[in-house]
Motif scaffolding. Structure first.
Motif, PDB file in Angstrom:
ATOM      1  N   ASN A 229      -2.051 -15.888   6.581  1.00  0.00           N
ATOM      2  CA  ASN A 229      -2.884 -15.346   5.501  1.00  0.00           C
ATOM      3  C   ASN A 229      -4.262 -15.016   6.050  1.00  0.00           C
ATOM      4  OD1 ASN A 229      -3.456 -14.508   2.936  1.00  0.00           O
ATOM      5  ND2 ASN A 229      -4.051 -16.533   2.217  1.00  0.00           N
ATOM      6  N   VAL A 230      -4.287 -14.109   7.006  1.00  0.00           N
ATOM      7  CA  VAL A 230      -5.537 -13.730   7.655  1.00  0.00           C
ATOM      8  C   VAL A 230      -5.777 -12.248   7.421  1.00  0.00           C
ATOM      9  CG1 VAL A 230      -6.702 -13.530   9.876  1.00  0.00           C
ATOM     10  CG2 VAL A 230      -5.230 -15.484   9.433  1.00  0.00           C
ATOM     11  N   ASP A 231      -6.981 -11.909   6.995  1.00  0.00           N
ATOM     12  CA  ASP A 231      -7.346 -10.501   6.855  1.00  0.00           C
ATOM     13  C   ASP A 231      -7.708  -9.993   8.243  1.00  0.00           C
ATOM     14  OD1 ASP A 231      -8.331  -8.002   6.321  1.00  0.00           O
ATOM     15  OD2 ASP A 231      -9.804  -8.665   4.834  1.00  0.00           O
ATOM     16  N   LEU A 232      -6.831  -9.175   8.817  1.00  0.00           N
ATOM     17  CA  LEU A 232      -7.046  -8.720  10.188  1.00  0.00           C
ATOM     18  C   LEU A 232      -8.275  -7.828  10.320  1.00  0.00           C
ATOM     19  CD1 LEU A 232      -3.422  -8.118  11.470  1.00  0.00           C
ATOM     20  CD2 LEU A 232      -4.931 -10.040  11.905  1.00  0.00           C
ATOM     21  N   ASN A 233      -8.788  -7.303   9.205  1.00  0.00           N
ATOM     22  CA  ASN A 233     -10.018  -6.508   9.274  1.00  0.00           C
ATOM     23  C   ASN A 233     -11.229  -7.381   9.565  1.00  0.00           C
ATOM     24  OD1 ASN A 233      -9.117  -3.774   8.730  1.00  0.00           O
ATOM     25  ND2 ASN A 233      -8.522  -4.569   6.735  1.00  0.00           N
ATOM     26  N   LEU A 234     -11.069  -8.698   9.381  1.00  0.00           N
ATOM     27  CA  LEU A 234     -12.186  -9.616   9.584  1.00  0.00           C
ATOM     28  C   LEU A 234     -12.133 -10.353  10.920  1.00  0.00           C
ATOM     29  CD1 LEU A 234     -12.326 -11.168   6.000  1.00  0.00           C
ATOM     30  CD2 LEU A 234     -13.648  -9.242   6.902  1.00  0.00           C
TER      31      LEU A 234
ATOM     32  N   LEU B  62      -3.977  -2.190  10.924  1.00  0.00           N
ATOM     33  CA  LEU B  62      -4.218  -3.610  10.660  1.00  0.00           C
ATOM     34  C   LEU B  62      -3.560  -4.050   9.352  1.00  0.00           C
ATOM     35  CD1 LEU B  62      -7.901  -4.045  11.879  1.00  0.00           C
ATOM     36  CD2 LEU B  62      -5.789  -4.736  13.038  1.00  0.00           C
ATOM     37  N   SER B  63      -3.531  -3.178   8.364  1.00  0.00           N
ATOM     38  CA  SER B  63      -2.872  -3.504   7.096  1.00  0.00           C
ATOM     39  C   SER B  63      -1.370  -3.691   7.299  1.00  0.00           C
ATOM     40  CB  SER B  63      -3.140  -2.385   6.086  1.00  0.00           C
ATOM     41  OG  SER B  63      -2.372  -2.572   4.932  1.00  0.00           O
TER      42      SER B  63
ATOM     43  N   ASN C   4       0.835  -1.207   0.000  1.00  0.00           N
ATOM     44  CA  ASN C   4       0.000   0.000   0.000  1.00  0.00           C
ATOM     45  C   ASN C   4       0.869   1.256   0.000  1.00  0.00           C
ATOM     46  OD1 ASN C   4      -2.370  -1.546   0.184  1.00  0.00           O
ATOM     47  ND2 ASN C   4      -2.148  -1.696   2.384  1.00  0.00           N
TER      48      ASN C   4
ATOM     49  N   ASN D 235      -7.588   0.855  10.066  1.00  0.00           N
ATOM     50  CA  ASN D 235      -7.339   0.131   8.816  1.00  0.00           C
ATOM     51  C   ASN D 235      -5.865   0.149   8.441  1.00  0.00           C
ATOM     52  OD1 ASN D 235     -10.027  -0.516   8.545  1.00  0.00           O
ATOM     53  ND2 ASN D 235     -10.493   1.231   7.258  1.00  0.00           N
TER      54      ASN D 235
ATOM     55  N   SER E 225      -0.713  -6.857   9.470  1.00  0.00           N
ATOM     56  CA  SER E 225      -0.889  -8.066   8.672  1.00  0.00           C
ATOM     57  C   SER E 225       0.328  -8.306   7.774  1.00  0.00           C
ATOM     58  CB  SER E 225      -2.160  -7.939   7.834  1.00  0.00           C
ATOM     59  OG  SER E 225      -2.381  -9.096   7.095  1.00  0.00           O
TER      60      SER E 225
ATOM     61  N   ARG F 196       2.975 -11.462   8.029  1.00  0.00           N
ATOM     62  CA  ARG F 196       3.273 -12.329   6.881  1.00  0.00           C
ATOM     63  C   ARG F 196       4.792 -12.422   6.645  1.00  0.00           C
ATOM     64  NH1 ARG F 196      -0.985  -9.647   4.591  1.00  0.00           N
ATOM     65  NH2 ARG F 196       0.366  -8.487   3.167  1.00  0.00           N
TER      66      ARG F 196
END
Length: 133
Positions: A67-72, A52-53, A36, A49, A56, A60
């Motif tokens: 491979n986890v979307d930390l927003n979820l 967490l991005s 990003n 956001n 994450s 990794r």
């Protein structure tokens, strides 16, 4: 005997120390392929956001299988992940409700910097280990 009450730890930094953290995080993310767009100014005033991005991405780097979307995930899951990688400072779940607040964002930067230092350590160990063979 009463159980020991968990005390929330606050991270307070002087402006110059905060700038050192921001520069370190910016440089590391820039040189390790963070996907990003990022700026030093953006790191000064973050939000959930962004945190967490970056978290994450760093997790990794520590474990490519992560491979986890930390927003979820829930705040409890994030706290468990931090504990799993050895982050020793404690804070409450309410911390995540106001991540962009100045004191909370400083703590976020501290978390990211701590993980970056852990990654740098592992990179150095792997480099030294590779030199043995």
């Amino acid at each position: 005997m009463k159980p020991k009450k968990k005390v929330e730890t606050k991270v307070y930094l002087e402006k110059k120390d905060l700038n050192v953290l921001i520069n370190n995080i910016f440089e590391f993310l820039s040189t390790h392929g963070y996907e990003n767009a990022i700026s030093k100014k953006g790191l000064s005033n973050g939000n959930k956001n962004i945190f967490l991005s970056m978290l994450s991405f760093l997790l990794r780097l520590l474990d490519p299988c992560f491979n986890v979307d930390l927003n979820l995930v829930t705040e409890d899951d994030v706290l468990r992940l931090l504990k799993l990688v050895g982050y020793s400072y404690s804070f409450s779940k309410n911390f995540f409700a106001a991540i962009g607040a100045p004191n909370n964002w400083t703590h976020c930067l501290h978390i990211l910097n701590w993980i970056i230092e852990l990654i740098k350590y592992f990179e150095e160990v792997m480099r030294d280990f590779g030199d043995l063979y």
